[in-house]
Write an enzyme that holds these catalytic residues in place. Structure first.
Site, PDB file in Angstrom:
ATOM      1  N   THR A 173       0.750  -1.102  -0.005  1.00 59.56           N
ATOM      2  CA  THR A 173      -0.012  -0.069  -0.007  1.00 59.56           C
ATOM      3  C   THR A 173       0.939   1.128   0.003  1.00 59.56           C
ATOM      4  OG1 THR A 173      -1.751  -1.116   0.942  1.00 59.56           O
ATOM      5  CG2 THR A 173      -1.941   1.352   1.411  1.00 59.56           C
ATOM      6  N   CYS A 174       1.978   1.102   0.708  1.00 60.38           N
ATOM      7  CA  CYS A 174       3.021   2.380   0.640  1.00 60.38           C
ATOM      8  C   CYS A 174       3.424   2.783  -0.715  1.00 60.38           C
ATOM      9  CB  CYS A 174       3.956   2.000   1.847  1.00 60.38           C
ATOM     10  SG  CYS A 174       3.347   1.684   3.385  1.00 60.38           S
ATOM     11  N   SER A 175       3.809   1.620  -1.224  1.00 62.79           N
ATOM     12  CA  SER A 175       4.254   1.920  -2.515  1.00 62.79           C
ATOM     13  C   SER A 175       3.507   2.391  -3.774  1.00 62.79           C
ATOM     14  CB  SER A 175       5.268   0.559  -2.935  1.00 62.79           C
ATOM     15  OG  SER A 175       6.338   0.750  -2.141  1.00 62.79           O
TER      16      SER A 175
END
Length: 167
Positions: free
Chosen positions: A55-57
């Site tokens: 999700t962060c990337s």
């Protein structure tokens, strides 16, 4: 105790990796005091559980990169991505995501600052150790103006669109 709107950020040390020498910053990790970084600035800060995580990337960091100009147009001086990773990892992730000149990739390697904010979480059982909760905050001259902390496993309130509406 978790930091809240109206509180001043605790001081602490964050590190940032520099690929080239710039002014007083040498190539490699450089340490900065939070109190010095926030003085007189409006900062859109967001924190993620880990660099290179799905999700962060795929969503969190790319949203802030895409909205960097719009946030600056609303008076934001800097955009920070903070994670409990080392500066080498944050530097590599920033290069991979093309964050240079848009988002500062700041490392809290030992989770010391994240713990001081009251926004750490223990993912040891999942093999990740102590990490940061996913959140965003608008900071003005070191004071928290907005704080958006995600529920576990969610990505609904700390995104760049929400921050843009709050800036």
């Amino acid at each position: 105790m978790t930091i809240k709107v109206g509180d001043s950020l605790p001081n602490g040390t964050l590190t940032e990796f520099f690929d080239t020498e710039s002014g007083a910053c040498a190539v490699g990790p450089n340490a900065f005091q939070v109190a010095d970084l926030v003085k007189g600035k409006k900062i859109a800060l967001f924190a993620v559980p880990g660099a290179f995580t799905p999700t962060c990337s795929a969503k969190h960091l790319p949203g802030y990169i895409a909205h960097a100009d719009a946030l600056r147009a609303k008076g934001v001086d800097e955009i920070w991505c903070v994670s409990v990773n080392d500066a080498f990892v944050m530097g590599a992730w920033g290069r991979e995501q093309k964050a240079a000149g848009k988002v500062r990739m700041l490392a809290d390697g030992g989770a010391v600052w994240t713990r001081a904010l009251g926004l750490s979480m223990d993912l040891t059982e999942r093999g990740m150790g102590v990490r940061s909760q996913r959140y965003s905050a608008l900071i003005e001259d070191g004071v928290v103006k907005t704080l958006n902390v995600e529920a576990a496993g969610k990505f609904e309130v700390s995104d760049a669109d929400t921050m843009l509406s709050q800036a």
